[in-house]
Design an enzyme around this catalytic site. Sequence first.
Site, mmCIF file in Angstrom:
data_model
loop_
_atom_site.group_PDB
_atom_site.id
_atom_site.type_symbol
_atom_site.label_atom_id
_atom_site.label_comp_id
_atom_site.label_asym_id
_atom_site.label_seq_id
_atom_site.Cartn_x
_atom_site.Cartn_y
_atom_site.Cartn_z
ATOM 1 N N ASN A 49 0.794 -1.249 0.087
ATOM 2 C CA ASN A 49 0.043 0.025 -0.023
ATOM 3 C C ASN A 49 0.904 1.200 0.135
ATOM 4 O O ASN A 49 1.347 1.499 0.942
ATOM 5 C CB ASN A 49 -0.922 0.034 1.339
ATOM 6 C CG ASN A 49 -1.892 1.059 1.525
ATOM 7 O OD1 ASN A 49 -1.865 2.141 0.570
ATOM 8 N ND2 ASN A 49 -2.661 1.066 2.384
ATOM 9 N N ARG A 83 -2.590 -1.996 -3.533
ATOM 10 C CA ARG A 83 -3.941 -1.185 -3.210
ATOM 11 C C ARG A 83 -3.914 0.155 -4.142
ATOM 12 O O ARG A 83 -2.846 0.824 -3.939
ATOM 13 C CB ARG A 83 -4.154 -0.726 -1.553
ATOM 14 C CG ARG A 83 -5.327 0.338 -1.537
ATOM 15 C CD ARG A 83 -5.413 0.352 0.288
ATOM 16 N NE ARG A 83 -6.391 1.605 0.421
ATOM 17 C CZ ARG A 83 -6.147 2.662 0.714
ATOM 18 N NH1 ARG A 83 -5.077 3.290 0.810
ATOM 19 N NH2 ARG A 83 -7.217 3.542 1.172
ATOM 20 N N HIS A 142 -12.368 3.930 0.440
ATOM 21 C CA HIS A 142 -12.288 3.131 1.713
ATOM 22 C C HIS A 142 -13.147 2.064 1.425
ATOM 23 O O HIS A 142 -13.707 0.863 2.279
ATOM 24 C CB HIS A 142 -12.801 3.593 2.943
ATOM 25 C CG HIS A 142 -11.899 4.782 3.646
ATOM 26 N ND1 HIS A 142 -12.389 5.781 4.384
ATOM 27 C CD2 HIS A 142 -10.433 4.752 3.580
ATOM 28 C CE1 HIS A 142 -11.304 6.521 4.776
ATOM 29 N NE2 HIS A 142 -10.367 5.742 4.261
ATOM 30 N N ARG A 159 -8.001 16.232 7.071
ATOM 31 C CA ARG A 159 -8.889 16.861 5.757
ATOM 32 C C ARG A 159 -10.261 17.504 6.499
ATOM 33 O O ARG A 159 -10.849 16.847 7.241
ATOM 34 C CB ARG A 159 -9.418 15.627 4.976
ATOM 35 C CG ARG A 159 -8.296 15.161 3.894
ATOM 36 C CD ARG A 159 -8.702 14.152 3.274
ATOM 37 N NE ARG A 159 -7.733 13.062 3.400
ATOM 38 C CZ ARG A 159 -7.878 11.803 3.427
ATOM 39 N NH1 ARG A 159 -8.919 11.122 2.905
ATOM 40 N NH2 ARG A 159 -6.956 10.701 3.677
ATOM 41 N N GLU A 208 -7.580 -4.346 5.832
ATOM 42 C CA GLU A 208 -7.778 -4.144 4.334
ATOM 43 C C GLU A 208 -6.730 -5.009 3.630
ATOM 44 O O GLU A 208 -6.756 -5.450 2.664
ATOM 45 C CB GLU A 208 -7.336 -2.623 4.071
ATOM 46 C CG GLU A 208 -8.670 -1.836 4.516
ATOM 47 C CD GLU A 208 -7.990 -0.251 4.727
ATOM 48 O OE1 GLU A 208 -7.303 0.108 5.482
ATOM 49 O OE2 GLU A 208 -8.533 0.460 3.758
#
Length: 381
Positions: free
Chosen positions: A11, A76, A165, A226, A369
Amino acid sequence: MVAERVVLVINSGSSTLKYQLVEPDSGISRAAGVIDQIGEQSSVADHDAALRMAFARLTEAGLDPSSVAPAAVGHRVVHGGNDFYRPTLVDDALLAKLRELSPLAPLHNPPAILGIEVARTLLPDIPHVAVFDTAFFHDLPATAATYAIDRRLAQTWHIRRYGFHGISHQYVSQQAAAFVGRPVEDLNQIVLHLGNGASASAVLGGRPIETSMGLTPMEGLVMGTRSGDVDPGVISYLWRAAKMSVDDIESMLNHCSGVFGLSGERDFRRLHDLIESGDVAAQLAYDVFIHRLRKYIGAYVAVLQRTDVLSFTAGIGENDVAVRRDALTGLSALGIELDERRNADPHPGVRRISADSSPTTVLVVPTNEELAIARDCVQLI
Ligand code: AMP
């Protein structure tokens, strides 16, 4: 004894590279690590150096990637655009298409592409698979995917709500169904992925019908750095009045906003310490985060009409007792009743934190994940 097959999951973010060697069948992680501060001063020069460092660490641990011979390398990739919504075998043509998509995800896709390129040179004989974080949301109903802007402009520039996500929302909704012992097809679920990035989704019968992130991962909930939702008028106003460039505004919304922008701290553990010490800005940051989260929960309860399961996941969702409590307090009229004692129990693994009388089952579901990516890889190959 037949050796368990393993998948190497990579990732690559802009300044970090996470790697994990995982057994897709048993779910066991053989080794995992993070290389961070890539490209920053006095640190790892670039993604090439980072991946070589990851390989060196695996070799030191007796797991040299070339001799372990993983069944696949799973990567990913944040943005799959409209075209990529299934795990896809990496070849030169795919890489070229991913480069074309980079303007849609300038912060996220270029490092993933770099990671794939380097990994392919280091492990040329092993299939590399791209797994997209937008994939789960590809078939979002048009009512949820469509921005109410000029439709021709949206079509020309591929502007829609993509959602992110997705690997986590899909995995967690499946784990939740398994835990309550019912088919995912029968359940209406809300998933709250609260980590450094944060997003919510409404999942009806295993398929998402709403999610809080949009064209980019900036929309929706308040996050570590964010902003989540802001009036788009803020952007043109800053551009005109503060004479900020588009790049500066984007960078501010991505890196200097959210809980960090409001308090100077992005980690919830330290945010709580600041609140304890009477820091007013930290308190406001926390309250704004919770307020936005509650608005989304209310909206998704309305969208789903009936909510069977609500799950918390990711760093904050799995660990922060106060966030879970403050997000759900006073929602019994919506069918959501938390059990304070269960909520405070730090037991690892999937667990129920709602009261027995709660019509909606509330769960904590650790996300994984890397395992989800590894399973996607072996299914493809
Ligand atoms: P993630 O992006 O899922 O890795 O989540 C990372 C974030 O989770 C951190 O920045 C923290 O804000 C939060 N976090 C991690 N551990 C805890 C904890 N024990 N309590 C509260 N928040 C935590």
